[in-house]
Design an enzyme around this catalytic site. Structure first.
Site, PDB file in Angstrom:
ATOM      1  CE1 TYR A  91      -6.898 -13.821  -0.328  1.00 28.92           C
ATOM      2  CE2 TYR A  91      -8.071 -12.574  -1.901  1.00 28.92           C
ATOM      3  CZ  TYR A  91      -6.960 -12.622  -1.033  1.00 28.92           C
ATOM      4  OH  TYR A  91      -5.740 -11.804  -0.987  1.00 28.92           O
ATOM      5  CD1 TRP A 142      -3.691 -12.296   2.230  1.00 26.31           C
ATOM      6  CD2 TRP A 142      -3.327 -10.518   0.972  1.00 26.31           C
ATOM      7  NE1 TRP A 142      -3.973 -11.164   2.987  1.00 26.31           N
ATOM      8  CE2 TRP A 142      -3.734 -10.104   2.125  1.00 26.31           C
ATOM      9  CE3 TRP A 142      -2.835  -9.436   0.027  1.00 26.31           C
ATOM     10  CZ2 TRP A 142      -3.889  -8.542   2.412  1.00 26.31           C
ATOM     11  CZ3 TRP A 142      -3.145  -8.137   0.212  1.00 26.31           C
ATOM     12  CH2 TRP A 142      -3.663  -7.712   1.300  1.00 26.31           C
ATOM     13  CG  ASN A 153      -7.033  -3.728  -2.332  1.00 29.56           C
ATOM     14  OD1 ASN A 153      -6.618  -4.666  -2.929  1.00 29.56           O
ATOM     15  ND2 ASN A 153      -7.522  -3.946  -1.009  1.00 29.56           N
ATOM     16  CD  GLU A 154      -9.683  -7.325  -3.302  1.00 30.92           C
ATOM     17  OE1 GLU A 154      -9.380  -8.275  -3.195  1.00 30.92           O
ATOM     18  OE2 GLU A 154     -10.212  -6.934  -2.189  1.00 30.92           O
ATOM     19  CD1 TRP A 209      -2.586  -1.292   2.795  1.00 34.69           C
ATOM     20  CD2 TRP A 209      -2.344  -1.993   0.560  1.00 34.69           C
ATOM     21  NE1 TRP A 209      -3.554  -2.333   2.432  1.00 34.69           N
ATOM     22  CE2 TRP A 209      -3.535  -2.735   1.111  1.00 34.69           C
ATOM     23  CE3 TRP A 209      -2.118  -2.575  -1.153  1.00 34.69           C
ATOM     24  CZ2 TRP A 209      -3.962  -3.719   0.458  1.00 34.69           C
ATOM     25  CZ3 TRP A 209      -2.942  -3.286  -1.412  1.00 34.69           C
ATOM     26  CH2 TRP A 209      -3.812  -3.827  -0.726  1.00 34.69           C
ATOM     27  CD  GLU A 227      -5.167  -8.931  -2.720  1.00 34.49           C
ATOM     28  OE1 GLU A 227      -5.889  -9.582  -1.910  1.00 34.49           O
ATOM     29  OE2 GLU A 227      -5.328  -7.937  -2.504  1.00 34.49           O
TER      30      GLU A 227
END
EC number: 3.2.1.78
Length: 397
Positions: A276, A354, A198-199, A83, A316
């Site tokens: 994920y 991740w 991010n996302e 980040w 990720e």
């Protein structure tokens, strides 16, 4: 161990780092849908460590950053995503719109300097979809306090004040002069790429058109400041309306983005996906999750190669650390899939697990923590992938 032997080992390690840094000099570019470094294909295995700047803001904790980057380099990892934001709250980089904590910025300076030392490229993200470290909700809170009438957080993508806040932050980061290296971020090849967000998700417009307009505007702005570095969006990979039949690949829902149209924007240099299975297809068996994962990766690789004609990064992915054996099986399967697709010309460029942490960072652990060396089997799987990807890049040259 004798002093002479210790000195020899230390000298060899320093020589190794010097050779790594020399080989890694220059900016990463894109040619014919694959990454390129100094005229040769660039493939990698890498990792996420979102916390680097946050920890490095305290000089007494910087050894944790050094530990992770050093161990990653020894394992052969060459790209780290982290980040470049912390909006409001504890150790905020941006305390309020346009107001920055120099101490935290110096933490990011340290991260970049250490990454260069250990031959690791960085992907730096500008803002978060989620509330962690501020995110778009913090931007909305700031704007409301300034008198703006904002009905929901998804106006982040359209409200002029919010877009101005973000552009100010982007410019502040991109043009930052590193207090350690004395090199402006925009001129530092240690940074592989910028990431817009991010996302990103938009629950107010599932078509992806609103996010598409925002990506176009922000991407053009970044490139006006810096045309040396690559740029990506930060997408998870959800399909939208541009190819309706592809929506069946999604894990049962949409999030207001469109993998195809969002990545077709000229200023976006490469595509990303996240995955994920523990969360997205949680009701399925481990075997079924692996089948879904392979389809998810392969579908996006096909589209990156045939439609986008841009590199693809699995930016990720993770598996719960509660079951090390199942995590090792999962990671081995994912890495094997990435490698096999990368052999087909390099469009599938690499993956970022991740996430890596240092010893003694339990308070940062989100259930996916990996400490290199603490779990030898997992460390070996990660390192093996790094080395086969590097060897593959040489064979594609």
């Amino acid at each position: 161990m004798s002093y002479a032997r210790r000195s020899c080992i230390c000298g060899l390690f320093l020589l190794f780092l010097a050779l790594v840094c020399e080989a890694n000099s220059g900016f990463i570019g894109v040619k014919d849908s694959h990454f390129e470094l100094n005229g040769s294909p660039f493939l990698f295995n890498g990792f996420n460590s979102y916390w680097l700047m946050h920890v490095a803001a305290d000089p007494t904790e910087r050894y944790k950053v050094t530990e992770v980057l050093k161990d990653a380099s020894v394992a052969g990892l060459s790209v780290c995503r982290t980040w470049a934001f912390s909006d409001g709250g504890d150790r905020a980089l941006q305390i309020s719109p346009g107001i920055y904590d120099e101490r935290v910025f110096q933490g990011l300076d340290f991260v970049i300097a250490e990454a260069k030392k250990y031959g690791i490229r960085l992907i730096l993200s500008f803002v978060n979809q989620w509330n962690d470290f501020g995110g778009k909700a913090q931007y909305v809170w700031w704007a409301r306090n300034a008198g703006a009438q904002i009905s929901n957080d998804d106006e982040f993508y359209t409200h002029p004040m919010l877009k101005k806040y973000l552009k100010n932050h982007i410019e502040k980061v991109v043009t930052r002069l590193n207090s350690i290296t004395k090199v402006a971020y925009k001129d530092d090849p240690t940074i592989m790429a910028w990431e817009l967000m991010n996302e990103p998700r938009d629950q107010a417009d599932y078509s992806g058109k609103t996010v598409n307009g925002w990506v176009q505007e922000m991407a053009s702005f970044v490139k006006s400041l810096d045309n040396k570095h690559l740029l990506e969006v930060g997408m998870e990979g959800f399909y939208g309306d541009s190819i309706p039949e592809r929506k069946s690949v999604n894990p049962g829902y949409q999030v207001g983005t469109d993998f195809i149209s969002n990545h077709l924007i000229n200023e976006i240099d490469f595509a990303t996906i996240h995955a994920y299975t523990d969360q997205w297809v949680s009701g399925q068996s481990d075997d079924a999750q692996l089948v879904w994962m392979e389809k998810w990766i392969t579908s996006h690789w096909e589209d990156a190669r045939n439609i986008l004609k841009k590199p693809l990064v699995l930016a990720e992915f993770g598996k719960s650390s509660r079951g090390q054996g199942s995590r090792d099986i999962f990671m081995s399967s994912v890495y094997r899939n990435v490698y096999n697709l990368a052999k087909e010309g390099g469009t599938m460029a690499g993956s970022l697990v991740w996430q890596l942490m240092a010893h003694g960072m339990e308070n940062y652990d989100d259930g996916y923590c990996i400490v290199l060396g603490q779990t030898p089997s997992t460390t070996q799987i990660i390192s093996d992938q790094a080395h086969v990807m590097t060897a593959l890049a040489r064979s594609l040259n």
